[in-house]
Design a protein around this motif. Structure first.
Motif, PDB file in Angstrom:
ATOM      1  N   LEU A  33      36.983  92.870   6.712  1.00 56.07           N
ATOM      2  CA  LEU A  33      36.348  91.722   7.360  1.00 56.07           C
ATOM      3  C   LEU A  33      37.223  91.077   8.425  1.00 56.07           C
ATOM      4  CD1 LEU A  33      34.878  89.991   4.174  1.00 56.07           C
ATOM      5  CD2 LEU A  33      33.694  91.510   5.758  1.00 56.07           C
ATOM      6  N   GLN A  34      38.288  91.745   8.850  1.00 56.76           N
ATOM      7  CA  GLN A  34      39.222  91.078   9.751  1.00 56.76           C
ATOM      8  C   GLN A  34      38.572  90.666  11.075  1.00 56.76           C
ATOM      9  OE1 GLN A  34      42.564  93.434  11.092  1.00 56.76           O
ATOM     10  NE2 GLN A  34      41.498  95.348  10.705  1.00 56.76           N
ATOM     11  N   GLU A  35      37.675  91.492  11.613  1.00 53.24           N
ATOM     12  CA  GLU A  35      37.003  91.112  12.858  1.00 53.24           C
ATOM     13  C   GLU A  35      36.093  89.910  12.630  1.00 53.24           C
ATOM     14  OE1 GLU A  35      33.984  93.004  16.225  1.00 53.24           O
ATOM     15  OE2 GLU A  35      35.077  94.344  14.871  1.00 53.24           O
ATOM     16  N   LEU A  62      33.717 102.094  10.402  1.00 55.44           N
ATOM     17  CA  LEU A  62      34.092 101.850  11.798  1.00 55.44           C
ATOM     18  C   LEU A  62      32.974 101.214  12.613  1.00 55.44           C
ATOM     19  CD1 LEU A  62      35.990 105.167  12.652  1.00 55.44           C
ATOM     20  CD2 LEU A  62      36.955 102.960  12.000  1.00 55.44           C
ATOM     21  N   GLU A  63      31.748 101.228  12.104  1.00 54.99           N
ATOM     22  CA  GLU A  63      30.628 100.683  12.866  1.00 54.99           C
ATOM     23  C   GLU A  63      30.374  99.221  12.553  1.00 54.99           C
ATOM     24  OE1 GLU A  63      27.083 103.076  12.513  1.00 54.99           O
ATOM     25  OE2 GLU A  63      27.365 103.742  14.567  1.00 54.99           O
ATOM     26  N   SER A  64      31.204  98.629  11.719  1.00 51.99           N
ATOM     27  CA  SER A  64      30.981  97.245  11.325  1.00 51.99           C
ATOM     28  C   SER A  64      31.149  96.299  12.503  1.00 51.99           C
ATOM     29  CB  SER A  64      31.969  96.847  10.221  1.00 51.99           C
ATOM     30  OG  SER A  64      31.726  97.581   9.055  1.00 51.99           O
ATOM     31  N   GLU A 109      28.127  90.970  12.058  1.00 53.37           N
ATOM     32  CA  GLU A 109      26.857  90.807  11.368  1.00 53.37           C
ATOM     33  C   GLU A 109      26.669  91.849  10.277  1.00 53.37           C
ATOM     34  OE1 GLU A 109      24.920  88.292  11.749  1.00 53.37           O
ATOM     35  OE2 GLU A 109      26.177  87.462  13.323  1.00 53.37           O
ATOM     36  N   THR A 110      27.265  93.038  10.456  1.00 55.05           N
ATOM     37  CA  THR A 110      27.019  94.120   9.505  1.00 55.05           C
ATOM     38  C   THR A 110      28.170  94.360   8.550  1.00 55.05           C
ATOM     39  OG1 THR A 110      27.911  95.812  10.994  1.00 55.05           O
ATOM     40  CG2 THR A 110      25.569  95.293  11.194  1.00 55.05           C
ATOM     41  N   GLU A 111      29.336  93.730   8.769  1.00 59.72           N
ATOM     42  CA  GLU A 111      30.481  93.980   7.905  1.00 59.72           C
ATOM     43  C   GLU A 111      30.198  93.602   6.460  1.00 59.72           C
ATOM     44  OE1 GLU A 111      33.465  91.882  10.092  1.00 59.72           O
ATOM     45  OE2 GLU A 111      34.495  93.706  10.642  1.00 59.72           O
ATOM     46  N   LEU A 112      29.369  92.579   6.268  1.00 59.36           N
ATOM     47  CA  LEU A 112      29.043  92.145   4.919  1.00 59.36           C
ATOM     48  C   LEU A 112      27.810  92.856   4.370  1.00 59.36           C
ATOM     49  CD1 LEU A 112      29.663  88.324   5.362  1.00 59.36           C
ATOM     50  CD2 LEU A 112      31.037  89.904   4.025  1.00 59.36           C
TER      51      LEU A 112
END
Length: 353
Positions: free
Chosen positions: A277-279, A148-150, A153-156
């Motif tokens: 990665l939708q956002e 939930l914190e993605s 920049e941090t999702e990957l």
């Protein structure tokens, strides 16, 4: 029963669900953080059927009650995961219920037979097992373990290295760029599972609308498609890794359920990758959302108010898009016209493969 007794019983149920929740979370993580709803139900069933269970216990299982219990357990797990900024989400697979269930049915039967063989007690006949398997309703729902914190920049920023993350970004960019070029439907496309499922969905719609379940119906056949898939040769040109390194990394991404590989050796974003990665995908590439469920559409149907298949520079002006089941819901319960351009949704649309 006294208030104290009721409270103690409630706490007892919560403790049981808490323990079941831990096992189900472990099972989900063992499945790389994504699992079909039917298999989560079967996992819960196996937890109820302990080594001392009898055939009577098996017969008493009720899939409706198991569904309700699974929802309650996942809700309880999510309360605790929220403190860690994680969540188990239930999402729909874009291929639709019928297509997903077609390749999970055999696995469900095999799992039930394996559970039965592992039992130390009196085993059930194969016919009883298969009859119970038929009660496991087809589902295109998947449970996905997400962070939930993605942010974009941090999702990957997962367990992958900086080099691997950069390569993944390049591969995703190639997939998105590939989707901007519409192509003409040919015999190869007609063998695509997405194409087949759209055809099946439209057949069901026409039969339901005409009240005819016997005779063959005329199904709309559209002439163009776009694809978010890339081939291994395209992937090797990412300029970050060598061809050998890229192939090894693609295999890892597929094993981790971020990418999928088709029988023809093409790669695309899998359900887990698209949801995680939708956002990032929306912010970076402004990908369209499904008109019904508001999730990114990487497989489904596109309404385009101006599609050109000219060989020099084909372009698609994107209007609205839908997942397969969402499109069926839209034309059945909402409208047969696009809410944006007024296009007839049974005539000239574009496949998203």
């Amino acid at each position: 029963m006294s208030d104290v007794g009721m409270e103690n019983r409630s706490r007892g149920v919560e403790l049981v669900r808490d323990e079941l929740g831990r096992y189900l979370l472990q099972y989900l993580l063992f499945c790389q953080g994504i699992c079909n709803e039917s298999f989560m139900l079967l996992a819960l069933m196996r937890l109820h059927l302990t080594d001392g269970s009898s055939s009577d216990d098996f017969y008493r299982l009720n899939m409706v009650e198991l569904n309700a219990e699974l929802d309650a357990i996942i809700d309880l797990v999510n309360v605790k995961l929220d403190k860690l900024k994680f969540k188990i989400c239930k999402v729909s697979h874009p291929l639709g219920k019928d297509e997903v269930s077609s390749y999970t049915k055999d696995d469900i039967e095999k799992l039930l037979l394996a559970i039965n063989d592992d039992s130390d007690e009196d085993t059930l006949s194969k016919d009883v097992i298969l009859e119970f398997a038929s009660q496991v309703q087809a589902s295109n729902k998947y449970y996905v373990y997400v962070n939930l914190e993605s942010d974009k920049e941090t999702e990957l920023a997962t367990t992958y290295t900086v080099k691997e993350i950069e390569c993944m970004k390049r591969l995703i960019k190639m997939m998105v760029n590939n989707s901007t070029r519409p192509r003409e439907v040919d015999t190869t496309v007609r063998a695509n599972p997405v194409f087949k499922e759209i055809k099946n969905m439209l057949s069901r719609y026409e039969r339901d609308r005409g009240g005819d379940t016997e005779e063959e119906v005329n199904v709309p056949m559209w002439t163009s498609y776009i694809s978010y898939q890339i081939g291994s040769t395209e992937a090797a040109s990412n300029m970050v890794m060598t061809s050998t390194e890229t192939q090894v990394f693609l295999n890892t991404l597929c094993a981790d359920k971020w990418f999928y590989r088709t029988r023809n050796g093409r790669y695309g974003l899998d359900l887990k990758g698209a949801f995680e990665l939708q956002e990032y995908l929306r912010d970076t590439y402004e990908l369209q959302l499904c008109s019904v469920c508001k999730q990114i559409v990487l497989q489904g149907i596109l309404c385009n108010d101006n599609t050109s298949l000219a060989p020099d520079k084909p372009t698609t002006a994107k209007c609205n898009s839908w997942h397969i089941d969402c499109f069926h819901h839209y034309i059945t319960h909402i409208s047969q016209q696009c809410e944006t351009c007024g296009n007839n949704l049974l005539e000239n649309l574009t496949y998203i493969l």
